[in-house]
Design a protein around this motif. Structure first.
Motif, PDB file in Angstrom:
ATOM      1  N   GLN A 157      19.883  10.699  21.077  1.00  0.00           N
ATOM      2  CA  GLN A 157      19.067   9.541  20.179  1.00  0.00           C
ATOM      3  C   GLN A 157      17.909  10.120  19.386  1.00  0.00           C
ATOM      4  OE1 GLN A 157      17.436   8.265  24.328  1.00  0.00           O
ATOM      5  NE2 GLN A 157      18.493   6.543  24.215  1.00  0.00           N
ATOM      6  N   GLU A 158      17.430  11.270  19.757  1.00  0.00           N
ATOM      7  CA  GLU A 158      16.493  11.893  18.875  1.00  0.00           C
ATOM      8  C   GLU A 158      17.129  12.265  17.658  1.00  0.00           C
ATOM      9  OE1 GLU A 158      14.249  14.996  20.828  1.00  0.00           O
ATOM     10  OE2 GLU A 158      12.838  13.747  21.684  1.00  0.00           O
ATOM     11  N   ALA A 159      18.329  12.796  17.661  1.00  0.00           N
ATOM     12  CA  ALA A 159      18.905  13.173  16.313  1.00  0.00           C
ATOM     13  C   ALA A 159      19.147  12.136  15.435  1.00  0.00           C
ATOM     14  CB  ALA A 159      20.217  13.937  16.693  1.00  0.00           C
ATOM     15  N   LEU A 160      19.558  10.832  15.991  1.00  0.00           N
ATOM     16  CA  LEU A 160      19.744   9.779  15.251  1.00  0.00           C
ATOM     17  C   LEU A 160      18.646   9.100  14.669  1.00  0.00           C
ATOM     18  CD1 LEU A 160      21.834   7.656  13.896  1.00  0.00           C
ATOM     19  CD2 LEU A 160      22.120   6.509  16.244  1.00  0.00           C
ATOM     20  N   CYS A 161      17.662   8.925  15.198  1.00  0.00           N
ATOM     21  CA  CYS A 161      16.327   8.525  14.946  1.00  0.00           C
ATOM     22  C   CYS A 161      15.700   9.218  13.714  1.00  0.00           C
ATOM     23  CB  CYS A 161      15.230   8.365  16.078  1.00  0.00           C
ATOM     24  SG  CYS A 161      15.436   7.330  17.551  1.00  0.00           S
ATOM     25  N   LYS A 162      16.067  10.498  13.582  1.00  0.00           N
ATOM     26  CA  LYS A 162      15.802  11.172  12.568  1.00  0.00           C
ATOM     27  C   LYS A 162      16.302  10.679  11.160  1.00  0.00           C
ATOM     28  CE  LYS A 162      14.425  15.630  14.756  1.00  0.00           C
ATOM     29  NZ  LYS A 162      14.988  16.628  15.237  1.00  0.00           N
ATOM     30  N   LYS A 163      17.591  10.607  11.376  1.00  0.00           N
ATOM     31  CA  LYS A 163      18.524  10.075  10.415  1.00  0.00           C
ATOM     32  C   LYS A 163      18.099   8.635   9.834  1.00  0.00           C
ATOM     33  CE  LYS A 163      23.267  10.692  10.656  1.00  0.00           C
ATOM     34  NZ  LYS A 163      23.511  11.786   9.944  1.00  0.00           N
ATOM     35  N   ILE A 164      18.089   7.538  10.958  1.00  0.00           N
ATOM     36  CA  ILE A 164      17.647   6.392  10.378  1.00  0.00           C
ATOM     37  C   ILE A 164      16.116   6.191   9.839  1.00  0.00           C
ATOM     38  CG2 ILE A 164      17.216   4.092  11.438  1.00  0.00           C
ATOM     39  CD1 ILE A 164      19.492   4.457  13.075  1.00  0.00           C
ATOM     40  N   ALA A 165      15.111   7.063  10.423  1.00  0.00           N
ATOM     41  CA  ALA A 165      13.968   7.064   9.973  1.00  0.00           C
ATOM     42  C   ALA A 165      14.030   7.668   8.229  1.00  0.00           C
ATOM     43  CB  ALA A 165      12.893   7.962  10.514  1.00  0.00           C
ATOM     44  N   ARG A 166      14.863   8.473   8.113  1.00  0.00           N
ATOM     45  CA  ARG A 166      14.862   8.997   6.673  1.00  0.00           C
ATOM     46  C   ARG A 166      15.762   7.987   5.790  1.00  0.00           C
ATOM     47  NH1 ARG A 166      15.053  14.124   4.897  1.00  0.00           N
ATOM     48  NH2 ARG A 166      13.674  14.436   6.815  1.00  0.00           N
ATOM     49  N   LEU A 218      27.403   5.644  16.353  1.00  0.00           N
ATOM     50  CA  LEU A 218      26.712   4.971  15.500  1.00  0.00           C
ATOM     51  C   LEU A 218      26.325   6.289  14.312  1.00  0.00           C
ATOM     52  CD1 LEU A 218      25.218   2.480  14.153  1.00  0.00           C
ATOM     53  CD2 LEU A 218      23.042   3.233  15.637  1.00  0.00           C
ATOM     54  N   GLU A 219      25.937   7.482  14.953  1.00  0.00           N
ATOM     55  CA  GLU A 219      25.774   8.828  13.780  1.00  0.00           C
ATOM     56  C   GLU A 219      26.890   8.683  12.976  1.00  0.00           C
ATOM     57  OE1 GLU A 219      25.625  12.469  15.574  1.00  0.00           O
ATOM     58  OE2 GLU A 219      25.448  13.222  13.516  1.00  0.00           O
ATOM     59  N   ARG A 220      28.233   8.694  13.531  1.00  0.00           N
ATOM     60  CA  ARG A 220      29.433   8.870  12.986  1.00  0.00           C
ATOM     61  C   ARG A 220      29.270   7.866  11.712  1.00  0.00           C
ATOM     62  NH1 ARG A 220      35.688   8.911  14.846  1.00  0.00           N
ATOM     63  NH2 ARG A 220      35.142   6.439  14.701  1.00  0.00           N
ATOM     64  N   SER A 221      29.213   6.385  12.161  1.00  0.00           N
ATOM     65  CA  SER A 221      29.375   5.388  11.251  1.00  0.00           C
ATOM     66  C   SER A 221      28.592   5.678  10.221  1.00  0.00           C
ATOM     67  CB  SER A 221      29.052   4.230  12.169  1.00  0.00           C
ATOM     68  OG  SER A 221      30.118   3.945  12.905  1.00  0.00           O
ATOM     69  N   ILE A 222      27.243   6.011  10.615  1.00  0.00           N
ATOM     70  CA  ILE A 222      26.274   5.845   9.149  1.00  0.00           C
ATOM     71  C   ILE A 222      26.686   7.148   8.154  1.00  0.00           C
ATOM     72  CG2 ILE A 222      23.797   6.344   8.923  1.00  0.00           C
ATOM     73  CD1 ILE A 222      22.932   5.095  11.359  1.00  0.00           C
ATOM     74  N   LYS A 223      27.468   7.954   8.524  1.00  0.00           N
ATOM     75  CA  LYS A 223      27.963   9.031   7.442  1.00  0.00           C
ATOM     76  C   LYS A 223      28.484   8.306   6.417  1.00  0.00           C
ATOM     77  CE  LYS A 223      28.396  12.993  10.784  1.00  0.00           C
ATOM     78  NZ  LYS A 223      29.115  13.917  11.234  1.00  0.00           N
ATOM     79  N   THR A 224      29.378   7.431   6.457  1.00  0.00           N
ATOM     80  CA  THR A 224      29.951   6.539   5.283  1.00  0.00           C
ATOM     81  C   THR A 224      29.067   5.405   4.935  1.00  0.00           C
ATOM     82  OG1 THR A 224      31.154   5.428   6.959  1.00  0.00           O
ATOM     83  CG2 THR A 224      32.112   7.314   5.918  1.00  0.00           C
ATOM     84  N   LEU A 225      27.898   4.979   5.405  1.00  0.00           N
ATOM     85  CA  LEU A 225      26.964   3.865   5.032  1.00  0.00           C
ATOM     86  C   LEU A 225      26.918   3.557   3.590  1.00  0.00           C
ATOM     87  CD1 LEU A 225      25.080   1.610   5.893  1.00  0.00           C
ATOM     88  CD2 LEU A 225      23.334   3.328   5.862  1.00  0.00           C
ATOM     89  N   GLY A 226      26.506   4.778   2.820  1.00  0.00           N
ATOM     90  CA  GLY A 226      26.356   4.707   1.487  1.00  0.00           C
ATOM     91  C   GLY A 226      27.608   4.200   0.887  1.00  0.00           C
ATOM     92  N   LEU A 227      28.843   5.057   1.082  1.00  0.00           N
ATOM     93  CA  LEU A 227      30.055   4.782   0.578  1.00  0.00           C
ATOM     94  C   LEU A 227      30.449   3.226   0.471  1.00  0.00           C
ATOM     95  CD1 LEU A 227      31.956   7.883   1.268  1.00  0.00           C
ATOM     96  CD2 LEU A 227      30.667   7.384  -0.792  1.00  0.00           C
ATOM     97  N   ARG A 228      30.448   2.759   1.821  1.00  0.00           N
ATOM     98  CA  ARG A 228      30.781   1.439   2.569  1.00  0.00           C
ATOM     99  C   ARG A 228      30.023   0.389   1.649  1.00  0.00           C
ATOM    100  NH1 ARG A 228      29.022   0.631   6.932  1.00  0.00           N
ATOM    101  NH2 ARG A 228      28.336   2.393   7.857  1.00  0.00           N
ATOM    102  N   VAL A 229      28.756   0.389   1.726  1.00  0.00           N
ATOM    103  CA  VAL A 229      28.146  -0.370   1.002  1.00  0.00           C
ATOM    104  C   VAL A 229      27.951  -0.528  -0.538  1.00  0.00           C
ATOM    105  CG1 VAL A 229      25.391  -1.506   0.708  1.00  0.00           C
ATOM    106  CG2 VAL A 229      26.396  -0.601   3.146  1.00  0.00           C
ATOM    107  N   LYS A 230      28.137   0.692  -1.109  1.00  0.00           N
ATOM    108  CA  LYS A 230      28.275   0.669  -2.350  1.00  0.00           C
ATOM    109  C   LYS A 230      29.567  -0.241  -2.987  1.00  0.00           C
ATOM    110  CE  LYS A 230      28.992   3.737  -6.288  1.00  0.00           C
ATOM    111  NZ  LYS A 230      30.126   4.965  -6.323  1.00  0.00           N
ATOM    112  N   GLN A 231      30.682  -0.109  -2.155  1.00  0.00           N
ATOM    113  CA  GLN A 231      32.107  -0.912  -2.292  1.00  0.00           C
ATOM    114  C   GLN A 231      31.878  -2.152  -2.151  1.00  0.00           C
ATOM    115  OE1 GLN A 231      34.907   0.637  -3.588  1.00  0.00           O
ATOM    116  NE2 GLN A 231      35.922  -1.221  -3.573  1.00  0.00           N
ATOM    117  N   GLN A 232      30.940  -2.556  -0.958  1.00  0.00           N
ATOM    118  CA  GLN A 232      30.703  -3.880  -0.777  1.00  0.00           C
ATOM    119  C   GLN A 232      29.963  -4.582  -1.756  1.00  0.00           C
ATOM    120  OE1 GLN A 232      29.628  -2.729   3.365  1.00  0.00           O
ATOM    121  NE2 GLN A 232      31.247  -4.001   4.167  1.00  0.00           N
TER     122      GLN A 232
END
Ligand SMILES: *Cc1c(COP(=O)(O)O)cnc(C)c1O
Length: 390
Positions: free
Chosen positions: A55-64, A241-255
């Motif tokens: 939880q703490e690890a993913l919170c860091k990613k989402i906050a950033r 969710l951590e795994r999914s967010i790894k491709t967030l930028g790529l997915r949304v760019k294509q979308q």
């Protein structure tokens, strides 16, 4: 490793990752313990305290990703939204909310707030003066959602943030439709950013989750309520969710790219009456969208020309599925008047500009030519049937 100066996709891939010290595996290990030995009296790790390693690890990613100081992840978008609202509203307080918000959030306000003696006022349009007019002495929160569902109307985030600051009122935004790829409201002065991570953050239609982002002080205030409400997310899902967010930028760019292409194509098509997409110059809020968004998102809506039946059209589509949710890698379509906005009367829908034939399109990552071909064959098929019938 210092990630403070990294770009978006690097943050998606790496920030917060847990090191597998034992086996040197490539991805974060998953820690499922609900019980941890005391490290000291202060540290009590427990999933409902939002402080397990994953939880703490993913919170860091989402906050950033949202340029916030801190974040919390919840078991659903509504858990995040309700907990944040109840953290800043108590009996006797008042909230000013945009009218055109996610149905579940409207239900929360309409069905729960009166029980807790919390007053609310809705603002019909997106104009800032309308928000100002609704502010009372006891107003504690201003709540917006932009782009909104299903017409993708845009609210001026900077102006709302400024209004909140000038009056000492907390501002909250549901940033689900834009995702952190296209819009970072904290940079524009908003206090609290909310996400249904079920949508773009998850992106594969297989995770139910939510998130809040803000300053340490605000997030701590939300945490004090969150631990009582108990809406934390299981570590299995945190890991997914951590795994999914790894491709967030790529997915949304294509979308973004697909949606803009489709919106333009639909606009040129004689069988389409109207297209609503903030990236089109014809959209009434295009100028504000351009100022505050980096991309215009993967959501659009449209109406077929007179005489073409929307529900028949939906049935003819082969690649684009009719489905309730949105923001997955797969394209989906729905009729707001038959689903998300079916509880409103036809007059109420009309007041919001939602025609019965309106279709909301969540554009996926498929090749745009295939999406165009599917829409084209869908239109041809209903035209052919109508000719046979007449
Ligand atoms: C889906 C959605 C929500 C609610 O999220 P859940 O994860 O279903 O609880 C809130 N806001 C918006 C804009 C949404 O699309």
């Amino acid at each position: 490793m210092d990630h403070t100066k990294k770009g978006f996709n690097t943050i998606c891939t790496h920030v917060g990752e847990l090191e597998d010290k034992q086996f040197k595996g490539a991805v974060s290990p998953i820690y499922l313990s609900t019980s941890y030995a005391f490290e000291d009296v202060e540290t009590k790790r427990y999933p409902r305290y939002f402080n397990t390693p994953n939880q703490e690890a993913l919170c860091k990613k989402i906050a950033r990703l949202e340029n916030g100081e801190a974040s919390l992840i919840f078991g659903s978008g509504m858990a995040a939204i309700s907990t944040a609202l109840f953290a800043f509203l108590k009996s006797g307080d008042h909230i000013v909310s945009q009218r055109n918000i996610y149905g579940g959030t409207a239900n929360l306000i309409n069905e729960e707030f009166e029980k807790h003696n919390i007053e609310f006022s809705y603002v019909q349009g997106q104009s800032i003066t309308d928000f100002v007019d609704q502010i009372q002495e006891n107003t504690k929160v201003i709540y917006i959602e932009t782009p909104s569902n299903p017409l993708l109307s845009i609210t001026d985030i900077k102006a709302i943030a400024k209004l909140g600051k000038s009056k000492g009122i907390i501002t909250m935004i549901d940033n689900t439709f834009a995702s952190p790829v296209n819009q970072n409201p904290i940079d524009l002065g908003i206090d609290i950013v909310l996400h249904s991570a079920t949508k773009y953050l998850g992106g594969h239609s297989d995770i139910l989750a939510g998130a809040v982002v803000g300053t340490h002080e605000h997030v701590d205030k939300i945490f004090q309520v969150a631990k009582n409400f108990g809406g934390s997310l299981s570590d299995f899902t945190v890991w997914m969710l951590e795994r999914s967010i790894k491709t967030l930028g790529l997915r949304v760019k294509q979308q973004n790219e697909n949606a803009l292409f489709l919106a333009q194509w639909l606009q040129e098509n004689n069988d389409i009456a109207n297209v609503y997409y903030p990236g089109l110059k014809s959209h009434p809020d295009h100028d504000i969208a351009k100022q505050q968004m980096k991309g215009f998102g993967g959501m659009l809506s449209f109406e077929l020309a007179d005489g073409l039946d929307a529900s028949q059209f939906q049935k003819e589509l082969k690649l684009i599925k009719s489905s309730m949710s949105l923001a997955g890698v797969e394209s989906t379509i729905l009729s707001p008047s038959k689903t998300s906005h079916s509880l409103l009367s036809e007059e109420e829908r009309a007041a919001q500009g939602i025609k019965d034939g309106l279709l909301r399109f969540s554009v996926g990552i498929e090749e745009k030519e295939d999406l165009v071909a599917d829409i084209q064959q869908g239109i041809e098929a209903i035209k052919k049937k109508q000719i046979t019938l007449s």
